[in-house]
Design a protein around this motif. Structure first.
Motif, PDB file in Angstrom:
ATOM      1  N   ASP A  79     -24.507   5.951  62.098  1.00  0.00           N
ATOM      2  CA  ASP A  79     -24.343   5.071  63.245  1.00  0.00           C
ATOM      3  C   ASP A  79     -25.334   5.453  64.336  1.00  0.00           C
ATOM      4  O   ASP A  79     -25.354   6.595  64.791  1.00  0.00           O
ATOM      5  N   PRO A  80     -26.186   4.504  64.778  1.00  0.00           N
ATOM      6  CA  PRO A  80     -27.242   4.875  65.726  1.00  0.00           C
ATOM      7  C   PRO A  80     -26.718   5.322  67.085  1.00  0.00           C
ATOM      8  O   PRO A  80     -27.303   6.206  67.711  1.00  0.00           O
ATOM      9  N   LEU A  81     -25.641   4.731  67.541  1.00  0.00           N
ATOM     10  CA  LEU A  81     -25.124   5.105  68.865  1.00  0.00           C
ATOM     11  C   LEU A  81     -24.466   6.484  68.817  1.00  0.00           C
ATOM     12  O   LEU A  81     -24.642   7.288  69.737  1.00  0.00           O
ATOM     13  N   ILE A  82     -23.744   6.749  67.746  1.00  0.00           N
ATOM     14  CA  ILE A  82     -23.176   8.093  67.601  1.00  0.00           C
ATOM     15  C   ILE A  82     -24.300   9.125  67.501  1.00  0.00           C
ATOM     16  O   ILE A  82     -24.238  10.195  68.120  1.00  0.00           O
ATOM     17  N   ILE A  89     -20.749  10.791  75.138  1.00  0.00           N
ATOM     18  CA  ILE A  89     -20.147   9.490  75.450  1.00  0.00           C
ATOM     19  C   ILE A  89     -19.404   9.545  76.780  1.00  0.00           C
ATOM     20  O   ILE A  89     -19.513   8.637  77.613  1.00  0.00           O
ATOM     21  N   ALA A  90     -18.648  10.611  76.991  1.00  0.00           N
ATOM     22  CA  ALA A  90     -17.877  10.716  78.241  1.00  0.00           C
ATOM     23  C   ALA A  90     -18.785  10.741  79.453  1.00  0.00           C
ATOM     24  O   ALA A  90     -18.457  10.186  80.504  1.00  0.00           O
ATOM     25  N   THR A  91     -19.944  11.371  79.319  1.00  0.00           N
ATOM     26  CA  THR A  91     -20.897  11.442  80.421  1.00  0.00           C
ATOM     27  C   THR A  91     -21.643  10.125  80.599  1.00  0.00           C
ATOM     28  O   THR A  91     -21.833   9.650  81.725  1.00  0.00           O
ATOM     29  N   LEU A  92     -22.057   9.534  79.469  1.00  0.00           N
ATOM     30  CA  LEU A  92     -22.840   8.300  79.539  1.00  0.00           C
ATOM     31  C   LEU A  92     -22.001   7.089  79.902  1.00  0.00           C
ATOM     32  O   LEU A  92     -22.502   6.138  80.503  1.00  0.00           O
ATOM     33  N   MET A  93     -20.711   7.107  79.494  1.00  0.00           N
ATOM     34  CA  MET A  93     -19.824   5.974  79.784  1.00  0.00           C
ATOM     35  C   MET A  93     -18.528   6.489  80.414  1.00  0.00           C
ATOM     36  O   MET A  93     -17.452   6.446  79.803  1.00  0.00           O
ATOM     37  N   PRO A  94     -18.603   6.947  81.645  1.00  0.00           N
ATOM     38  CA  PRO A  94     -17.433   7.584  82.278  1.00  0.00           C
ATOM     39  C   PRO A  94     -16.293   6.622  82.584  1.00  0.00           C
ATOM     40  O   PRO A  94     -15.169   7.064  82.823  1.00  0.00           O
ATOM     41  N   LYS A  95     -16.564   5.297  82.575  1.00  0.00           N
ATOM     42  CA  LYS A  95     -15.526   4.316  82.891  1.00  0.00           C
ATOM     43  C   LYS A  95     -14.901   3.696  81.643  1.00  0.00           C
ATOM     44  O   LYS A  95     -14.095   2.776  81.744  1.00  0.00           O
ATOM     45  N   LEU A  96     -15.220   4.230  80.500  1.00  0.00           N
ATOM     46  CA  LEU A  96     -14.817   3.611  79.240  1.00  0.00           C
ATOM     47  C   LEU A  96     -13.296   3.567  79.079  1.00  0.00           C
ATOM     48  O   LEU A  96     -12.610   4.574  79.249  1.00  0.00           O
ATOM     49  N   GLU A  97     -12.780   2.371  78.737  1.00  0.00           N
ATOM     50  CA  GLU A  97     -11.340   2.161  78.572  1.00  0.00           C
ATOM     51  C   GLU A  97     -10.948   1.751  77.154  1.00  0.00           C
ATOM     52  O   GLU A  97      -9.785   1.900  76.770  1.00  0.00           O
ATOM     53  N   ARG A 132     -20.077   2.884  56.209  1.00  0.00           N
ATOM     54  CA  ARG A 132     -19.133   2.321  57.172  1.00  0.00           C
ATOM     55  C   ARG A 132     -17.936   3.242  57.385  1.00  0.00           C
ATOM     56  O   ARG A 132     -17.444   3.393  58.501  1.00  0.00           O
ATOM     57  N   VAL A 133     -17.446   3.851  56.306  1.00  0.00           N
ATOM     58  CA  VAL A 133     -16.314   4.773  56.436  1.00  0.00           C
ATOM     59  C   VAL A 133     -16.691   5.943  57.339  1.00  0.00           C
ATOM     60  O   VAL A 133     -15.907   6.359  58.205  1.00  0.00           O
ATOM     61  N   ALA A 134     -17.884   6.478  57.156  1.00  0.00           N
ATOM     62  CA  ALA A 134     -18.332   7.587  58.004  1.00  0.00           C
ATOM     63  C   ALA A 134     -18.406   7.165  59.463  1.00  0.00           C
ATOM     64  O   ALA A 134     -18.023   7.922  60.361  1.00  0.00           O
ATOM     65  N   ALA A 135     -18.878   5.937  59.708  1.00  0.00           N
ATOM     66  CA  ALA A 135     -18.955   5.439  61.086  1.00  0.00           C
ATOM     67  C   ALA A 135     -17.560   5.209  61.655  1.00  0.00           C
ATOM     68  O   ALA A 135     -17.299   5.535  62.823  1.00  0.00           O
ATOM     69  N   GLU A 136     -16.652   4.653  60.858  1.00  0.00           N
ATOM     70  CA  GLU A 136     -15.269   4.488  61.314  1.00  0.00           C
ATOM     71  C   GLU A 136     -14.687   5.835  61.751  1.00  0.00           C
ATOM     72  O   GLU A 136     -14.096   5.953  62.833  1.00  0.00           O
ATOM     73  N   ASP A 137     -14.857   6.832  60.889  1.00  0.00           N
ATOM     74  CA  ASP A 137     -14.314   8.161  61.197  1.00  0.00           C
ATOM     75  C   ASP A 137     -14.931   8.717  62.475  1.00  0.00           C
ATOM     76  O   ASP A 137     -14.246   9.336  63.303  1.00  0.00           O
ATOM     77  N   MET A 140     -13.408   6.886  65.527  1.00  0.00           N
ATOM     78  CA  MET A 140     -12.018   7.282  65.736  1.00  0.00           C
ATOM     79  C   MET A 140     -11.945   8.690  66.327  1.00  0.00           C
ATOM     80  O   MET A 140     -11.103   8.970  67.198  1.00  0.00           O
ATOM     81  N   GLU A 141     -12.833   9.560  65.891  1.00  0.00           N
ATOM     82  CA  GLU A 141     -12.862  10.918  66.435  1.00  0.00           C
ATOM     83  C   GLU A 141     -13.293  10.906  67.899  1.00  0.00           C
ATOM     84  O   GLU A 141     -12.713  11.623  68.742  1.00  0.00           O
ATOM     85  N   ILE A 142     -14.288  10.095  68.217  1.00  0.00           N
ATOM     86  CA  ILE A 142     -14.729   9.981  69.611  1.00  0.00           C
ATOM     87  C   ILE A 142     -13.594   9.450  70.479  1.00  0.00           C
ATOM     88  O   ILE A 142     -13.323   9.971  71.570  1.00  0.00           O
ATOM     89  N   GLY A 143     -12.929   8.404  70.005  1.00  0.00           N
ATOM     90  CA  GLY A 143     -11.824   7.847  70.771  1.00  0.00           C
ATOM     91  C   GLY A 143     -10.717   8.856  71.006  1.00  0.00           C
ATOM     92  O   GLY A 143     -10.174   8.954  72.114  1.00  0.00           O
ATOM     93  N   ALA A 144     -10.391   9.638  69.956  1.00  0.00           N
ATOM     94  CA  ALA A 144      -9.335  10.646  70.095  1.00  0.00           C
ATOM     95  C   ALA A 144      -9.744  11.727  71.081  1.00  0.00           C
ATOM     96  O   ALA A 144      -8.936  12.184  71.904  1.00  0.00           O
ATOM     97  N   THR A 145     -11.000  12.141  71.047  1.00  0.00           N
ATOM     98  CA  THR A 145     -11.492  13.174  71.955  1.00  0.00           C
ATOM     99  C   THR A 145     -11.444  12.708  73.406  1.00  0.00           C
ATOM    100  O   THR A 145     -11.078  13.466  74.308  1.00  0.00           O
ATOM    101  N   LEU A 146     -11.808  11.437  73.619  1.00  0.00           N
ATOM    102  CA  LEU A 146     -11.860  10.895  74.978  1.00  0.00           C
ATOM    103  C   LEU A 146     -10.510  10.368  75.460  1.00  0.00           C
ATOM    104  O   LEU A 146     -10.350  10.093  76.654  1.00  0.00           O
ATOM    105  N   GLY A 147      -9.560  10.216  74.547  1.00  0.00           N
ATOM    106  CA  GLY A 147      -8.298   9.585  74.920  1.00  0.00           C
ATOM    107  C   GLY A 147      -8.451   8.107  75.187  1.00  0.00           C
ATOM    108  O   GLY A 147      -7.724   7.524  76.002  1.00  0.00           O
ATOM    109  N   VAL A 148      -9.398   7.473  74.484  1.00  0.00           N
ATOM    110  CA  VAL A 148      -9.686   6.046  74.668  1.00  0.00           C
ATOM    111  C   VAL A 148      -9.244   5.298  73.407  1.00  0.00           C
ATOM    112  O   VAL A 148      -9.647   5.669  72.297  1.00  0.00           O
ATOM    113  N   PRO A 149      -8.407   4.262  73.521  1.00  0.00           N
ATOM    114  CA  PRO A 149      -8.002   3.515  72.332  1.00  0.00           C
ATOM    115  C   PRO A 149      -9.213   2.938  71.610  1.00  0.00           C
ATOM    116  O   PRO A 149     -10.095   2.333  72.233  1.00  0.00           O
TER     117      PRO A 149
END
Length: 290
Positions: A79-82, A89-97, A132-137, A140-149
């Motif tokens: 995934d290019p963004l990952i 991510i938390a630093t680059l997108m501090p308002k992420l919901e 795709r599975v690797a990108a999904e994982d 999901m890991e980023i979301g869990a780390t940030l506490g973002v759904p």
């Protein structure tokens, strides 16, 4: 709400249209100036992202982003963004919901025509589904780390204005390939946009099959499109003897019926739940040409 859609192509544009409104700022990325101009012509602010660097204009919008949609296929490099922003991510997108990641029902692999849902074990066959599975994982890991759904939207075969069996018949490229007992699910592109908005507005994470109600043989869809147009459908052609690209042939190696019950149980209603009424709407409205 400030929504940023990485990979604002066919599905991304439908999502942008769903999210647009007086209180919603929507930005979409694309790879070329020509495509950026096409987004702008549809009242979608466009930015260039080549998958290799995050330039200052991108970083400026990312800093304001509350809702992120990632629609870019990962490829062999991941995934290019990952890859470019992992750990930041938390630093680059501090308002992420909320995060939405567009995946594919291809991650389930072949289930010999059986019904499956989000609890079914995944067993991807193709390399692109493994990616795709690797990108999904990763998301999901980023979301869990940030506490973002983080919502994973597993999409079936996408069609809609400009991409449908009516267009194929009009161009003379439609074929009725027959493989006994083979079925596919489909999804109208506008329903991808609507489902993304539904999940984001409710702050819902998890895995969701975004697909129609009726898995059906592909030759039946071609025949229905021909009936609507008042033309003869192309002759049926045995799958085994058809000349197909390796990618096209690989799709026929997976046979499953994908349930959308989880999403509907939350209250979402598909605008185009089955192909007959959807093709009829495209034909009668003239939207089928795109």
């Amino acid at each position: 709400m400030h929504t940023m859609i990485f990979g604002c192509g066919y599905s991304g544009t439908a999502i942008a249209n769903s999210f647009s409104g007086p209180d919603h700022a929507v930005v979409g990325t694309t790879r070329s100036e020509e495509k950026r101009a096409a987004l702008e012509s549809q009242a979608i602010r466009g930015l260039i992202f080549d998958g290799e660097r995050l330039d200052p204009s991108l970083l400026e919008d990312m800093a304001q982003t509350t809702h992120l949609v990632q629609s870019i296929a990962p490829g062999q490099a991941g995934d290019p963004l990952i890859r470019l922003a992992d750990g930041r991510i938390a630093t680059l997108m501090p308002k992420l919901e909320w995060i939405g990641y567009l995946s594919t029902v291809g991650v389930y692999g072949d289930h010999r025509g059986a019904w499956i849902d989000e609890e079914t074990s995944i067993r991807p066959v193709s390399a692109r589904s493994v990616e795709r599975v690797a990108a999904e994982d990763g998301w999901m890991e980023i979301g869990a780390t940030l506490g973002v759904p983080t919502a994973i939207l597993r999409l079936s075969g996408i069609y809609g204005p400009g991409r449908n069996g009516l267009c194929n018949l009009d161009r003379g490229t439609a074929r009725r390939l027959v493989k006994p007992d083979q079925v596919f699910n489909r999804i109208r592109v506008e329903d991808i946009g609507a489902a993304s908005l539904f999940l984001s507005e409710r702050g819902l994470g998890g895995i969701y099959n975004v697909t129609d109600d009726e898995p059906a043989p592909p030759q039946d869809v071609v025949a229905e499109a021909a009936r609507l147009m008042g033309v003869e459908p192309p002759p049926e052609m045995p799958f085994e003897t058809a000349e197909l690209s390796p990618m096209a042939r690989s799709f026929y190696g997976e046979n499953k019926r994908v349930s959308n019950a989880k999403l509907k149980a939350l209250g979402f209603r598909f605008g185009y739940p089955e192909y007959r009424m959807s093709l009829a709407q495209l034909w009668s409205s003239g939207l089928w040409r795109g």
